[in-house]
Write a protein that holds these residues in place. Sequence first.
Motif, mmCIF file in Angstrom:
data_model
loop_
_atom_site.group_PDB
_atom_site.id
_atom_site.type_symbol
_atom_site.label_atom_id
_atom_site.label_comp_id
_atom_site.label_asym_id
_atom_site.label_seq_id
_atom_site.Cartn_x
_atom_site.Cartn_y
_atom_site.Cartn_z
ATOM 1 N N ASN A 1 -18.915 1.812 23.238
ATOM 2 C CA ASN A 1 -18.987 0.530 22.538
ATOM 3 C C ASN A 1 -20.418 0.007 22.441
ATOM 4 O OD1 ASN A 1 -16.264 0.164 21.874
ATOM 5 N ND2 ASN A 1 -15.778 -0.637 23.884
ATOM 6 N N PHE A 2 -21.210 0.264 23.461
ATOM 7 C CA PHE A 2 -22.623 -0.107 23.403
ATOM 8 C C PHE A 2 -23.289 0.612 22.227
ATOM 9 C CE2 PHE A 2 -22.329 -2.113 27.503
ATOM 10 C CZ PHE A 2 -23.463 -2.911 27.620
ATOM 11 N N ARG A 3 -23.049 1.925 22.130
ATOM 12 C CA ARG A 3 -23.669 2.707 21.054
ATOM 13 C C ARG A 3 -23.194 2.245 19.675
ATOM 14 N NH1 ARG A 3 -22.609 6.955 24.687
ATOM 15 N NH2 ARG A 3 -20.798 7.633 23.490
ATOM 16 N N ALA A 4 -21.883 2.004 19.542
ATOM 17 C CA ALA A 4 -21.327 1.575 18.260
ATOM 18 C C ALA A 4 -21.881 0.217 17.844
ATOM 19 C CB ALA A 4 -19.798 1.521 18.337
ATOM 20 N N THR A 5 -22.005 -0.689 18.804
ATOM 21 C CA THR A 5 -22.541 -2.024 18.516
ATOM 22 C C THR A 5 -23.986 -1.934 18.057
ATOM 23 O OG1 THR A 5 -21.050 -3.031 20.144
ATOM 24 C CG2 THR A 5 -22.975 -4.320 19.485
ATOM 25 N N ASN A 6 -24.770 -1.090 18.703
ATOM 26 C CA ASN A 6 -26.164 -0.907 18.294
ATOM 27 C C ASN A 6 -26.251 -0.309 16.898
ATOM 28 O OD1 ASN A 6 -27.494 -1.948 20.539
ATOM 29 N ND2 ASN A 6 -27.406 -0.017 21.659
ATOM 30 N N GLU A 7 -25.329 0.592 16.582
ATOM 31 C CA GLU A 7 -25.333 1.212 15.258
ATOM 32 C C GLU A 7 -25.059 0.170 14.174
ATOM 33 O OE1 GLU A 7 -23.613 5.278 13.128
ATOM 34 O OE2 GLU A 7 -22.728 4.559 14.997
ATOM 35 N N LEU A 8 -24.072 -0.692 14.417
ATOM 36 C CA LEU A 8 -23.764 -1.746 13.447
ATOM 37 C C LEU A 8 -24.912 -2.742 13.351
ATOM 38 C CD1 LEU A 8 -21.840 -3.121 11.502
ATOM 39 C CD2 LEU A 8 -20.761 -4.254 13.448
ATOM 40 N N ALA A 9 -25.492 -3.107 14.494
ATOM 41 C CA ALA A 9 -26.625 -4.035 14.489
ATOM 42 C C ALA A 9 -27.792 -3.456 13.695
ATOM 43 C CB ALA A 9 -27.064 -4.336 15.920
ATOM 44 N N GLY A 10 -28.013 -2.145 13.825
ATOM 45 C CA GLY A 10 -29.085 -1.495 13.087
ATOM 46 C C GLY A 10 -28.890 -1.581 11.584
ATOM 47 N N VAL A 11 -27.643 -1.400 11.142
ATOM 48 C CA VAL A 11 -27.334 -1.502 9.712
ATOM 49 C C VAL A 11 -27.563 -2.927 9.218
ATOM 50 C CG1 VAL A 11 -25.458 -1.420 8.014
ATOM 51 C CG2 VAL A 11 -25.706 0.417 9.683
ATOM 52 N N LEU A 12 -27.109 -3.905 9.977
ATOM 53 C CA LEU A 12 -27.289 -5.309 9.597
ATOM 54 C C LEU A 12 -28.775 -5.677 9.547
ATOM 55 C CD1 LEU A 12 -24.444 -6.932 11.730
ATOM 56 C CD2 LEU A 12 -24.525 -6.828 9.243
ATOM 57 N N ASN A 13 -29.526 -5.197 10.518
ATOM 58 C CA ASN A 13 -30.962 -5.503 10.553
ATOM 59 C C ASN A 13 -31.700 -4.872 9.380
ATOM 60 O OD1 ASN A 13 -30.533 -6.886 12.936
ATOM 61 N ND2 ASN A 13 -31.321 -5.269 14.263
#
Length: 225
Positions: free
Chosen positions: A32-44
């Motif tokens: 979940n940490f990795r998935a959250t970072n992946e989504l945050a990266g797309v948003l950023n």
Amino acid sequence: MALSDLLYPDNPKRRQELIHLHQELLDCMSTNFRATNELAGVLNEHLGCTITRIQMREHSTVKENCDIIIQAMSEIQHQVQKIDSDMKEKLEPVLYQKLYDIKEPELEKIAIAHKVFSIVLGEATSTAGMVAIKLLSSNLITLTVSKLVSLLAQIGASVLGGISITILGLGIEMILHAILGAVERNQLLAAVRSYEKHLAEFKAASEKYQCAIREVTSLVRQQVQ
């Protein structure tokens, strides 16, 4: 052999169950940490957000790590709500309604959203509209994230919350001491059942969350290619 094992012969088996369940919980949290970072990266990258990357803290408790994910997810929820507000502010009411009309073609929705982001950001990537529509029209934020945040809060508040995520390196007796403070059979059973209940719900919600993020990020990769 500990005295409790002589009195309760099934304790060794329960201990191994606890160790296995604890590792499953940590593996799920790590994903979940990795998935959250992946989504945050797309948003950023595509929507001009500034969400900070998160990292599991190996010397912290389960609750403290749950709180880290909850904070990041709350920030994602806030950013998506802001995206929705930007859409509502910049678009005519009829166009804004089109974004949520299931009968409207997705390509038209993406074009509308991209136009807004070109105004808001000054310059937007070609995938900005697509990402925005995927987030607004899916249940990723309204249902998936909300459910996972609720479960993380429950796990943090439970008997599991105070356990260090690095406890596996301390040995079986230390694990039991941290979880229970004793090795009585009824406490072991209660701990195993608590793990099983929380883990089953947590894994199911995590899979939906990760699947929703993969849907968004895979489309982004296709656009880049």
